[in-house]
Design an enzyme around this catalytic site. Structure first.
Site, PDB file in Angstrom:
ATOM      1  N   TYR A 143     -21.453  -7.517   1.904  1.00 25.60           N
ATOM      2  CA  TYR A 143     -20.397  -6.504   1.974  1.00 25.60           C
ATOM      3  C   TYR A 143     -19.136  -7.091   2.618  1.00 25.60           C
ATOM      4  CZ  TYR A 143     -18.187  -2.271   3.925  1.00 25.60           C
ATOM      5  OH  TYR A 143     -17.309  -1.309   4.320  1.00 25.60           O
ATOM      6  N   LYS A 201     -15.432  -8.339   0.599  1.00 22.90           N
ATOM      7  CA  LYS A 201     -14.068  -7.875   0.887  1.00 22.90           C
ATOM      8  C   LYS A 201     -13.150  -9.065   1.095  1.00 22.90           C
ATOM      9  CE  LYS A 201     -14.938  -3.489   3.196  1.00 22.90           C
ATOM     10  NZ  LYS A 201     -14.384  -2.591   4.208  1.00 22.90           N
ATOM     11  N   TYR A 252      -4.801 -15.154  -7.853  1.00 19.59           N
ATOM     12  CA  TYR A 252      -4.190 -14.669  -9.102  1.00 19.59           C
ATOM     13  C   TYR A 252      -2.696 -14.463  -8.924  1.00 19.59           C
ATOM     14  CZ  TYR A 252      -8.130 -14.204 -12.232  1.00 19.59           C
ATOM     15  OH  TYR A 252      -9.149 -14.482 -13.084  1.00 19.59           O
ATOM     16  N   THR A 301     -12.503   6.081   5.987  1.00 21.18           N
ATOM     17  CA  THR A 301     -11.812   7.165   5.277  1.00 21.18           C
ATOM     18  C   THR A 301     -12.819   8.272   4.979  1.00 21.18           C
ATOM     19  OG1 THR A 301     -10.370   5.520   4.271  1.00 21.18           O
ATOM     20  CG2 THR A 301     -10.416   7.666   3.221  1.00 21.18           C
ATOM     21  N   ARG A 344     -23.152   7.296   5.155  1.00 18.97           N
ATOM     22  CA  ARG A 344     -22.109   7.071   6.152  1.00 18.97           C
ATOM     23  C   ARG A 344     -22.078   8.194   7.173  1.00 18.97           C
ATOM     24  NH1 ARG A 344     -16.854   5.693   2.971  1.00 18.97           N
ATOM     25  NH2 ARG A 344     -17.878   6.900   1.351  1.00 18.97           N
TER      26      ARG A 344
END
Ligand code: UDP
Length: 186
Positions: A22, A26, A36, A52, A63
């Site tokens: 995880y 990120k 890119y 969030t 969560r």
């Protein structure tokens, strides 16, 4: 290791721990995005999203927001990991989306923190949700997950100056809207 967290902090994560995929995913997403942008001139943006929440979260995604709200609404024990002294900073989704929208219209390609700097302990968060739901739930202590971050709070100085953005929805207001959503589903 740096708190509050600024965009120029490179982070400190365990690549081989249970959160390794995880955390490193990120980091890799940022690396490939910049590659890119630099190599192929792709018009990119990088948002560093902090915790969030809001209506339409999945009830069972594990969560803390859906867990604590569902447990409180059912008057079941609230599963506090550790002593609850770890901190998080919760951003209401409308604020997050507004930050995204503004960044899309800015000509800036390096990472930008979008999150709410209002930091509280998970224990305070549990007590707040129990109070807002009028619940009779008690706290139930569970072990802290391995590599669970101890503190987390965004430094949003960059978003404030670059995007003239900051969160507008208070935690109480956002939680009331979120609790109203979960009430129909629990
Ligand atoms: N947490 C908790 N009880 C739960 C779920 C999460 O005490 O039922 C804690 C978790 O250990 C962490 C914090 O709440 O310290 C936020 O967890 P979450 O998984 O929501 O997000 P994270 O910030 O860890 O990505």
């Amino acid at each position: 290791m740096v708190h509050p967290q600024r965009e120029d902090y490179w982070g400190n994560v365990n690549p081989v721990g249970p959160r390794g995929c995880y955390d490193e995913a990120k980091r890799f997403a940022e690396a490939i995005t910049m590659a890119y942008h630099r190599t192929h001139g792709v018009d990119t943006r990088i948002v560093r999203i902090f915790n969030t929440y809001g209506p339409r979260m999945r009830l069972r995604d594990g969560r803390v927001v859906p867990n604590f709200i569902a447990q409180s609404l059912r008057h079941e024990p609230v599963t506090l990991h550790g002593d609850g002294s770890q901190t998080r900073s919760f951003c209401y989704m409308d604020d997050l989306i507004e930050g995204f929208w503004r960044l899309m219209h800015a000509n800036y390609h390096l990472p930008v923190n979008i999150g709410n700097p209002n930091e509280l302990t998970i224990l305070q968060f549990a007590e707040k949700i129990i109070a807002l739901t009028g619940s009779s739930s008690r706290l139930e202590h569970h072990p802290r997950p391995v590599d669970d971050p101890k503190v987390r709070r965004p430094d949003i100085t960059l978003a404030r100056s670059l995007l003239n953005w900051e969160p507008r929805v208070s935690l109480e207001e956002g939680l009331e809207r979120t609790i109203a959503f979960f009430k129909n589903r629990v």
